[in-house]
Scaffold this active site. Structure first.
Site, PDB file in Angstrom:
ATOM      1  CG  ASN A 136      -1.680   1.208   1.081  1.00  0.00           C
ATOM      2  OD1 ASN A 136      -1.528   1.720   0.374  1.00  0.00           O
ATOM      3  ND2 ASN A 136      -2.952   1.537   2.078  1.00  0.00           N
ATOM      4  CG  ASP A 142      -6.065   2.962   1.537  1.00  0.00           C
ATOM      5  OD1 ASP A 142      -4.926   2.690   0.174  1.00  0.00           O
ATOM      6  OD2 ASP A 142      -5.327   2.500   2.298  1.00  0.00           O
ATOM      7  N   GLY A 162      -5.581  -2.437   0.378  1.00  0.00           N
ATOM      8  CA  GLY A 162      -5.224  -1.092   0.123  1.00  0.00           C
ATOM      9  C   GLY A 162      -3.847  -0.685  -0.873  1.00  0.00           C
ATOM     10  CG  ASP A 335      -9.132 -14.720 -16.684  1.00  0.00           C
ATOM     11  OD1 ASP A 335      -8.232 -14.953 -16.178  1.00  0.00           O
ATOM     12  OD2 ASP A 335     -10.533 -14.542 -15.991  1.00  0.00           O
ATOM     13  CD  GLU A 364      -6.112 -19.262 -16.173  1.00  0.00           C
ATOM     14  OE1 GLU A 364      -5.995 -19.700 -14.566  1.00  0.00           O
ATOM     15  OE2 GLU A 364      -7.142 -18.448 -16.786  1.00  0.00           O
TER      16      GLU A 364
HETATM   17 CA    CA Z   1      -3.710   2.120  -1.436  1.00  0.00          CA
END
Ligand code: CA
Length: 621
Positions: A136, A142, A162, A335, A364
């Site tokens: 973070n 956040d 975060g 993906d 994948e």
């Molecule tokens: Ca953050």
């Protein structure tokens, strides 16, 4: 009269301004000199379908065709840019009987282009990050007002914690020190979902960075900072589905934009994929099973995109090209590869290769069957004639073999022989070294957990990962023995916070404060192995020779020009003396160098490998 004109002018200006604010044009810009000179713009604005479109300043001939959609709020404009030789701003004029507005569209100079884009290869070591759980670096992002999931709760495995792009940037020197040369972060695009938005795979705008991760400028800074250290940025992209809160879900352009659209819009009914991925290659599969596999949804929060709609196909191809050029990417991880329409995916991968011939994409396919993994690699000799144009695939079969080889007791057909046999399947792959080989990833138990939290086995696994003729990928925290043993298969726990990534963390993997002796030893070993790998042409690009396991010992060698490396693995509870006279190809050298223990010794016929350990030596003439 004069006053009236001013008022009218103000009114028209206000109207124009409002229109210009509400219009969405994608891709948001393009470049001059792309190999493929055609561009298709998606335009979304209220009732735009009834507007006439012109390009001003004598550029109207660039418009090849204007397509109306099923929704009145979309237009798709085909442009032919082959005659455009330098950057310019195209000025679109949209008009109907009562109103008129302009939109400026930028054609930029190519910054990277075909020459400067280079994808990852077996010379790289890829570090995989779950960005919400890594570092973070910016607490101010956040919680972002207006988004559906706003709370940060580090005590909850499935809520946001975060982590962000600034955090990854801050960690680059650490990753460089570890010997990593490429960073793959799971998706950083916006997931404006009410729950579990942290994972990134329910994208709600394919052109927007999630503000909780940062901005487009920060994403670009990440790419630049990596580039400054000759490291590569791999972007995780998702062609198969979007998030159910994607902006277009409230007004889909066509009646077949997503799979199962009619039933979903009528009654909310969803057909889920049967996940029978074998139907793609199965010569006996019933059509219905094939259709449900491809067109069914993964989960209700992820509508399945219909790649057979040519506008959707074009949209996704251009989106990928836009991100490669905007960031100067060093790779794409795509993906859930087999859930996408295979014809479209070949077209997608080929379009990228045509523009960027040195680029790399890894797909994948979570299968332990090499036939099915190999099917997706370009130039595979597929009996159905399918050519994927996909350079790389994840090597799930070898991942399983790694764990089985180390954890199963040695017997005729168990233990090290499982690795030995799995590697023999390389006869089938078009480019084995291009395959991405991992001990674990964000969807499976941590390697240390899979190995029963046995540090000796963990160290042997790291040695094999560095030594295998593959492109290795390491999941963040593997270097400090991160595990999820308390809750096997629990995605939230697998994606735990990296210690030291949050202010006030008591344990800090960056400063090494609070790490156990075992964690420190593993971090040091990891660093030595992968830093050595970066200096070793043999490990990165060399040929391979290995010997059938015998008495719990496995020997594999890599060689490139004059460099020869040998890795000895000893699974026994006792040390083993290896008699090199048993290994004809490894003889004739005067000295050995052990890069892990940093000792050089003169050659001897007998080499000692400690119990449940490995020995790596570089042989010198
Ligand atoms: Ca953050």
């Amino acid at each position: 009269m004069h006053k009236f004109r001013i008022l009218l002018g103000l009114f028209l200006f206000a109207f124009w301004f409002a229109k210009a604010q509400d219009i969405r044009v994608e891709p948001p810009n393009w470049w001059v000199g792309m190999t493929q000179s055609e561009l298709q713009l998606l335009i979304r604005a209220d009732d735009i379908g009834a507007f006439q479109v012109k390009l001003k300043k004598g550029r109207n001939q660039l418009i090849k065709k204007v397509h109306q959609a099923d929704s009145p709020n979309y237009l798709f404009i085909d442009l032919d840019l082959s005659s455009v030789k330098k950057p310019e701003k195209l000025v679109f004029e949209f008009s109907n009987e009562t109103s008129r507005f302009e939109y400026e569209y930028e054609l930029r100079k190519l910054e990277f282009g075909s020459d400067k884009i280079e994808g990852f290869n077996s010379g790289d070591a890829i570090y995989l990050i779950t960005p919400d759980r890594f570092v973070n670096g910016d607490e101010s992002n956040d919680s972002v007002p207006g988004l559906k999931e706003q709370t940060v709760d580090r005590s909850h495995d499935y809520k946001r914690h975060g982590g962000d792009i600034t955090g990854i940037i801050q960690a680059i020197p650490y990753l460089d020190d570890l010997g990593m040369t490429a960073v793959w972060s799971s998706p950083l695009l916006i997931n404006d979902m009410a729950e579990q938005s942290y994972h990134g795979y329910a994208i709600t705008d394919f052109y927007k960075v999630d503000p909780r991760f940062g901005s487009l400028q920060e994403y670009r800074l990440l790419a630049d900072e990596l580039r400054n250290r000759k490291m590569k940025l791999i972007m995780d992209q998702v062609n198969n589905h979007c998030g159910s809160n994607h902006w277009w879900m409230s007004d889909l352009p066509f009646s077949d934009w997503i799979n199962g659209q009619e039933a979903f819009l009528d009654s909310g009914e969803i057909t889920y994929s049967n996940h029978r991925r074998t139907t793609i290659q199965d010569p006996y599969a019933a059509q219905k099973d094939k259709d449900v596999m491809l067109e069914g949804w993964f989960v209700s929060a992820m509508p399945d995109l219909n790649h057979r709609n040519p506008f959707m196909a074009r949209y996704l191809i251009q989106n990928s090209l836009w991100w490669i050029e905007t960031l100067g990417l060093g790779g794409i991880r795509q993906d859930t590869y087999p859930y996408n329409d295979p014809t479209f995916m070949a077209e997608w991968a080929q379009a990228i290769q045509t523009q960027y011939p040195q680029f790399t994409i890894v797909g994948e396919e979570w299968s332990y069957n090499p036939l099915r993994v190999g099917y997706w690699q370009q130039s595979a000799p597929n009996v159905d004639g399918y050519e994927s144009h996909l350079p790389s695939v994840f090597d799930f079969p070898l991942q399983k073999a790694l764990v089985d080889a180390l954890t199963n007791e040695e017997s005729w057909d168990k233990g090290l022989v499982e690795w030995y046999t799995a590697l023999s399947n390389d006869f089938y792959y078009p480019s084995p070294k291009a395959l991405v080989f991992m001990g674990d990833n964000h969807d499976m138990d941590r390697l240390y957990t899979q190995l029963g939290e046995d540090i000796k086995l963990h160290h042997m696994a790291l040695a094999l990962m560095a030594m295998a003729p593959r492109t290795p990928q390491l999941y963040y925290g593997t270097e400090i023995l991160m595990q999820n043993t308390a809750k096997p298969h629990d995605h939230g726990l697998i994606r735990s916070d990296f210690p030291g990534g949050w202010p006030g963390d008591e344990i800090n993997a960056f400063s090494k404060v609070g790490l156990t002796a075992e964690q420190k030893a593993t971090q040091i070993l990891f660093t030595k192995l992968f830093q050595f790998r970066n200096r070793s042409e043999a490990m990165r690009f060399g040929e391979t020779l290995h010997y059938a396991p015998n008495d719990g010992v496995y020997v594999i060698s890599r060689f490139f020009e004059n460099e020869r490396l040998v890795l000895f693995l000893n699974k026994n509870e006792e040390d083993r003396q290896i008699d090199l006279s048993d290994y004809k190809e490894l003889q004739g050298y005067d000295r050995y160098y052990d890069p892990i223990n940093e000792v050089e010794s003169s050659a001897s016929e007998l080499i000692r490998v400690q119990s449940r350990s490995f020995l790596l030596i570089q042989m010198k003439p």
